[in-house]
Design a protein around this motif. Structure first.
Motif, PDB file in Angstrom:
ATOM      1  N   VAL A  39       0.845  -1.197   0.000  1.00 33.56           N
ATOM      2  CA  VAL A  39       0.000   0.000   0.000  1.00 33.56           C
ATOM      3  C   VAL A  39       0.881   1.248   0.000  1.00 33.56           C
ATOM      4  O   VAL A  39       2.002   1.242   0.520  1.00 33.56           O
ATOM      5  N   SER A  40       0.359   2.308  -0.561  1.00 35.98           N
ATOM      6  CA  SER A  40       1.069   3.587  -0.571  1.00 35.98           C
ATOM      7  C   SER A  40       0.859   4.310   0.752  1.00 35.98           C
ATOM      8  O   SER A  40      -0.174   4.144   1.406  1.00 35.98           O
ATOM      9  N   VAL A  41       1.844   5.127   1.130  1.00 33.90           N
ATOM     10  CA  VAL A  41       1.792   5.871   2.382  1.00 33.90           C
ATOM     11  C   VAL A  41       1.998   7.353   2.091  1.00 33.90           C
ATOM     12  O   VAL A  41       2.949   7.730   1.401  1.00 33.90           O
ATOM     13  N   ILE A  42       1.093   8.188   2.617  1.00 33.07           N
ATOM     14  CA  ILE A  42       1.185   9.635   2.420  1.00 33.07           C
ATOM     15  C   ILE A  42       1.266  10.318   3.773  1.00 33.07           C
ATOM     16  O   ILE A  42       0.479  10.024   4.681  1.00 33.07           O
ATOM     17  N   THR A  43       2.220  11.237   3.926  1.00 32.45           N
ATOM     18  CA  THR A  43       2.324  12.069   5.123  1.00 32.45           C
ATOM     19  C   THR A  43       2.303  13.526   4.701  1.00 32.45           C
ATOM     20  O   THR A  43       2.620  13.864   3.556  1.00 32.45           O
ATOM     21  N   ILE A  61      -3.454  15.060  -4.434  1.00 32.01           N
ATOM     22  CA  ILE A  61      -2.266  14.860  -5.270  1.00 32.01           C
ATOM     23  C   ILE A  61      -2.235  13.448  -5.823  1.00 32.01           C
ATOM     24  O   ILE A  61      -1.958  13.229  -7.019  1.00 32.01           O
ATOM     25  N   ALA A  62      -2.536  12.462  -4.983  1.00 31.32           N
ATOM     26  CA  ALA A  62      -2.548  11.080  -5.450  1.00 31.32           C
ATOM     27  C   ALA A  62      -3.621  10.869  -6.512  1.00 31.32           C
ATOM     28  O   ALA A  62      -3.417  10.136  -7.493  1.00 31.32           O
ATOM     29  N   GLN A  63      -4.785  11.508  -6.346  1.00 31.16           N
ATOM     30  CA  GLN A  63      -5.848  11.394  -7.338  1.00 31.16           C
ATOM     31  C   GLN A  63      -5.415  11.966  -8.689  1.00 31.16           C
ATOM     32  O   GLN A  63      -5.691  11.380  -9.746  1.00 31.16           O
ATOM     33  N   MET A  64      -4.733  13.116  -8.658  1.00 29.65           N
ATOM     34  CA  MET A  64      -4.294  13.739  -9.904  1.00 29.65           C
ATOM     35  C   MET A  64      -3.243  12.877 -10.609  1.00 29.65           C
ATOM     36  O   MET A  64      -3.252  12.730 -11.835  1.00 29.65           O
ATOM     37  N   ILE A 100      -1.407  20.166  -8.602  1.00 24.92           N
ATOM     38  CA  ILE A 100      -1.606  19.474  -9.872  1.00 24.92           C
ATOM     39  C   ILE A 100      -0.284  19.300 -10.610  1.00 24.92           C
ATOM     40  O   ILE A 100       0.036  18.208 -11.104  1.00 24.92           O
ATOM     41  N   ILE A 101       0.507  20.362 -10.694  1.00 22.89           N
ATOM     42  CA  ILE A 101       1.804  20.259 -11.363  1.00 22.89           C
ATOM     43  C   ILE A 101       2.693  19.260 -10.629  1.00 22.89           C
ATOM     44  O   ILE A 101       3.379  18.431 -11.244  1.00 22.89           O
ATOM     45  N   GLY A 102       2.685  19.311  -9.293  1.00 21.72           N
ATOM     46  CA  GLY A 102       3.466  18.350  -8.520  1.00 21.72           C
ATOM     47  C   GLY A 102       3.005  16.918  -8.757  1.00 21.72           C
ATOM     48  O   GLY A 102       3.820  15.993  -8.857  1.00 21.72           O
ATOM     49  N   ALA A 103       1.693  16.715  -8.849  1.00 18.17           N
ATOM     50  CA  ALA A 103       1.147  15.375  -9.064  1.00 18.17           C
ATOM     51  C   ALA A 103       1.535  14.830 -10.439  1.00 18.17           C
ATOM     52  O   ALA A 103       1.840  13.638 -10.586  1.00 18.17           O
ATOM     53  N   ILE A 104       1.521  15.681 -11.451  1.00 24.95           N
ATOM     54  CA  ILE A 104       1.907  15.241 -12.800  1.00 24.95           C
ATOM     55  C   ILE A 104       3.381  14.844 -12.816  1.00 24.95           C
ATOM     56  O   ILE A 104       3.762  13.820 -13.397  1.00 24.95           O
ATOM     57  N   ALA A 105       4.213  15.658 -12.142  1.00 23.54           N
ATOM     58  CA  ALA A 105       5.646  15.319 -12.055  1.00 23.54           C
ATOM     59  C   ALA A 105       5.847  14.016 -11.287  1.00 23.54           C
ATOM     60  O   ALA A 105       6.732  13.212 -11.613  1.00 23.54           O
ATOM     61  N   MET A 106       5.034  13.789 -10.265  1.00 24.52           N
ATOM     62  CA  MET A 106       5.101  12.547  -9.494  1.00 24.52           C
ATOM     63  C   MET A 106       4.746  11.345 -10.373  1.00 24.52           C
ATOM     64  O   MET A 106       5.440  10.313 -10.363  1.00 24.52           O
ATOM     65  N   ALA A 107       3.665  11.440 -11.147  1.00 30.01           N
ATOM     66  CA  ALA A 107       3.281  10.362 -12.051  1.00 30.01           C
ATOM     67  C   ALA A 107       4.351  10.127 -13.108  1.00 30.01           C
ATOM     68  O   ALA A 107       4.651   8.972 -13.472  1.00 30.01           O
ATOM     69  N   CYS A 158     -12.685  10.070 -13.459  1.00 29.90           N
ATOM     70  CA  CYS A 158     -11.382  10.149 -14.126  1.00 29.90           C
ATOM     71  C   CYS A 158     -10.220   9.942 -13.165  1.00 29.90           C
ATOM     72  O   CYS A 158      -9.110   9.583 -13.573  1.00 29.90           O
ATOM     73  N   PHE A 159     -10.471  10.158 -11.880  1.00 27.68           N
ATOM     74  CA  PHE A 159      -9.398  10.128 -10.889  1.00 27.68           C
ATOM     75  C   PHE A 159      -9.384   8.836 -10.072  1.00 27.68           C
ATOM     76  O   PHE A 159      -8.690   8.733  -9.064  1.00 27.68           O
TER      77      PHE A 159
END
Length: 340
Positions: A39-43, A61-64, A100-107, A158-159
């Protein structure tokens, strides 16, 4: 592991509704690593921590990032994500655009997509619905951006992970018989002596509410008014010699600020400030959908911040409470998104 740094942003700058944005020196920082766990962990640390969802299926962010994965028919691998966010949420400083920009870079990192800047902008604009904030956070500086076609509104489905039948930049280009990109950005240089005083009231204005109060149609004269001002503003901010009168007059607007005035008590008085009445002030506007106000200045930054706080303090919110605000002096970020 990667560290993703994204500046906050301001949008519209008065007359540039939905097309003009700028990156500012306050930063969202994401630390992301691929995980071997099931599982993923977010803090999270930072602004309004108690309201931020940490469950991956509910975290913004995870959804994006999941949406980006869906557009390429993939599922995100499990990850560890730490979010450090000093950007006020829901205050008009582009917190969602930065996320959103951070989430795209993360993906991009998790899926090794090798997206270029323009592709990131297309994704960001499609998710946000307009390019101003995401362009400012992506590129930094000032960015003037338009969309080459009408964009669909993305539904909640979509998310959700595994829903691969979603609109993507590529599918929208194909539908509209276009090649290249959805957006066309122009990055502008700004006089380095200009700084921003952002004054942030302690209440929020939902972007959806701020957009809902705008009219569906505008008069020709109001459209011409704004076209003239935004054209003048773009040129005035790049000049080596600062012309306060021209900048102040060029930041006037008839498209959105007057319609949103009742959502931000004190806004009318603030927009009436001029360089003649407030030394060092170049112009003032609502930042994005508000309630934050942005003052462009070249001196007397603290005095101007306290002046704006004083105006807010004479007003009351919808519950009858005196409005409390704070201010920050920010510079224009010139580096935009950084991944290291």
């Amino acid at each position: 592991m990667v560290k993703i740094t994204v500046p906050c942003s301001t949008a519209n700058l008065g007359p540039g509704f939905d097309v003009l944005g700028a990156g500012l020196s306050l930063y969202l920082v994401l630390t992301v690593e691929k995980s071997q766990l099931p599982v993923s962990v977010i803090t999270y640390e930072g602004n309004n921590a108690s309201s931020v969802a940490l469950e991956p299926s509910e975290n913004f962010i995870a959804q994006m990032a999941t949406y980006v994965a869906n557009t390429v028919g993939k599922t995100l691998p499990t990850f560890n994500l730490h979010i450090n966010n000093p950007i006020p949420l829901g205050r008009g400083l582009g917190s969602s655009g930065s996320a959103i920009i951070g989430a795209i870079a993360m993906a991009d990192y998790l899926l090794d997509l090798k997206l270029n800047q323009h592709e990131i902008l297309d994704y960001g604009t499609l998710i946000e619905g307009h390019p101003d904030n995401v362009a400012g956070s992506l590129y930094g500086s000032w960015v003037l951006t338009y969309c080459r076609c009408e964009l669909p509104k993305l539904g909640n489905e979509c998310f959700k992970a595994g829903n691969f039948d979603v609109p993507s930049p590529a599918s929208i280009l194909k539908k509209n018989q276009l090649t290249g990109h959805l957006t066309q950005p122009t990055i502008l240089n700004v006089n380095k002596n200009i700084k921003c005083v952002v004054t942030i009231p302690e209440f929020t204005v939902a972007t959806s509410l701020a957009r809902s109060v705008l009219p569906a149609n505008y008069s020709r004269s109001d459209c011409v008014f704004n076209m003239g001002r935004v054209s003048s503003l773009v040129l005035a901010l790049q000049q080596p010699e600062i012309n306060a009168r021209v900048i102040s007059e060029s930041m006037k607007d008839k498209i959105h600020q007057s319609y949103r005035g009742h959502l931000v008590p004190g806004l009318t008085q603030i927009l009436d400030l001029t360089p003649e009445s407030c030394e060092g002030l170049l112009g003032v506007c609502l930042s994005g959908a508000g309630p934050t106000v942005l003052a462009l200045c070249n001196s007397n930054f603290d005095k101007i911040g306290n002046t704006l706080k004083g105006i807010f303090s004479k007003e009351h919110d919808k519950n009858g409470n005196q409005i409390v605000s704070s201010y920050m002096v920010l510079e224009f970020n010139t580096s935009g998104l950084q991944v290291e």
